[in-house]
Design a protein around this motif. Sequence first.
Motif, PDB file in Angstrom:
ATOM      1  N   CYS A  53      30.355 -41.603 -21.011  1.00 49.27           N
ATOM      2  CA  CYS A  53      30.866 -40.400 -20.380  1.00 49.27           C
ATOM      3  C   CYS A  53      29.720 -39.500 -19.922  1.00 49.27           C
ATOM      4  O   CYS A  53      28.710 -39.368 -20.622  1.00 49.27           O
ATOM      5  N   LEU A  54      29.879 -38.903 -18.766  1.00 48.59           N
ATOM      6  CA  LEU A  54      28.972 -37.864 -18.277  1.00 48.59           C
ATOM      7  C   LEU A  54      29.830 -36.684 -17.865  1.00 48.59           C
ATOM      8  O   LEU A  54      30.537 -36.728 -16.866  1.00 48.59           O
ATOM      9  N   SER A  55      29.806 -35.627 -18.660  1.00 46.83           N
ATOM     10  CA  SER A  55      30.617 -34.443 -18.382  1.00 46.83           C
ATOM     11  C   SER A  55      29.872 -33.516 -17.437  1.00 46.83           C
ATOM     12  O   SER A  55      28.681 -33.250 -17.630  1.00 46.83           O
ATOM     13  N   ILE A  56      30.576 -33.001 -16.435  1.00 46.57           N
ATOM     14  CA  ILE A  56      29.953 -32.131 -15.447  1.00 46.57           C
ATOM     15  C   ILE A  56      30.834 -30.918 -15.197  1.00 46.57           C
ATOM     16  O   ILE A  56      32.045 -31.041 -14.999  1.00 46.57           O
ATOM     17  N   GLY A  57      30.217 -29.756 -15.190  1.00 47.10           N
ATOM     18  CA  GLY A  57      30.925 -28.533 -14.855  1.00 47.10           C
ATOM     19  C   GLY A  57      30.653 -28.145 -13.419  1.00 47.10           C
ATOM     20  O   GLY A  57      29.492 -28.052 -13.014  1.00 47.10           O
ATOM     21  N   THR A  58      31.707 -27.944 -12.640  1.00 49.36           N
ATOM     22  CA  THR A  58      31.530 -27.542 -11.243  1.00 49.36           C
ATOM     23  C   THR A  58      32.824 -26.958 -10.712  1.00 49.36           C
ATOM     24  O   THR A  58      33.896 -27.132 -11.311  1.00 49.36           O
TER      25      THR A  58
END
Length: 240
Positions: A53-58
């Motif tokens: 998993c790679l969590s990204i906030g945008t």
Amino acid sequence: MPGAAIIIGAGDATGGAIAAAFARDGLVAVPVRRTAEALAPLAERIAAEGGRCLSIGTDARDEDAMIALFDRVEAEVGPVEVAVFNIGANSPMSILEETARRYRKIWELCALGGFLMAREAARRMVPRERGTILFTGATASVRGGAGFAGFAGGKHALRALAQSCARELGPKGIHVGHIVVDGAIDTDFIRSQFPERYARKADAGILDPEHIAANYVMLHHQPRDAWTHELDLRPWSEKF
């Protein structure tokens, strides 16, 4: 390189379940929310299940941010094989009290964000002649209810976007699907705000996020000669 599944609007229920399902299916899940910190529990769940998993906030409404998101995933993870747009924006308001600012915001969340995701996904998938783009719809996608002018307008626009994308991108090898989720979902919001409706869970009367997610994975694996464009999911007891 492993493939990636980007899930825009990976909340605590349906979106998170979709991300986890694609991680179990072998892709690197890339859940996206406004803030990455809110994704920590989901990332821990995926890791505990053996997934990546790679969590990204945008902000899905920001064009530059969406371009940067896809560029980053392609550079750091691998080719985007699946892109899911799962932002809800279900916020009822009487047409007598609705404001232009609120209406515009709902449209941006439902429709503009979906367009930006679809465009960026397509720009990367088309040269490879493969990929899946999925949009989460709702009851409001096909009929507007009283008090839901903003939400119905946004979801109708998203459905039209999905149809247009499917007709253009299908011949290029891209599977585009629109999933109408028609009914209450097993969430904390339904449990706390609508206890009578939540009580239907005992009789399979509300949607289980895990079962919704399984259908997204199924759509991704459909053979090209039998693609589904629109799939509606509802409990047996839901009227339609």
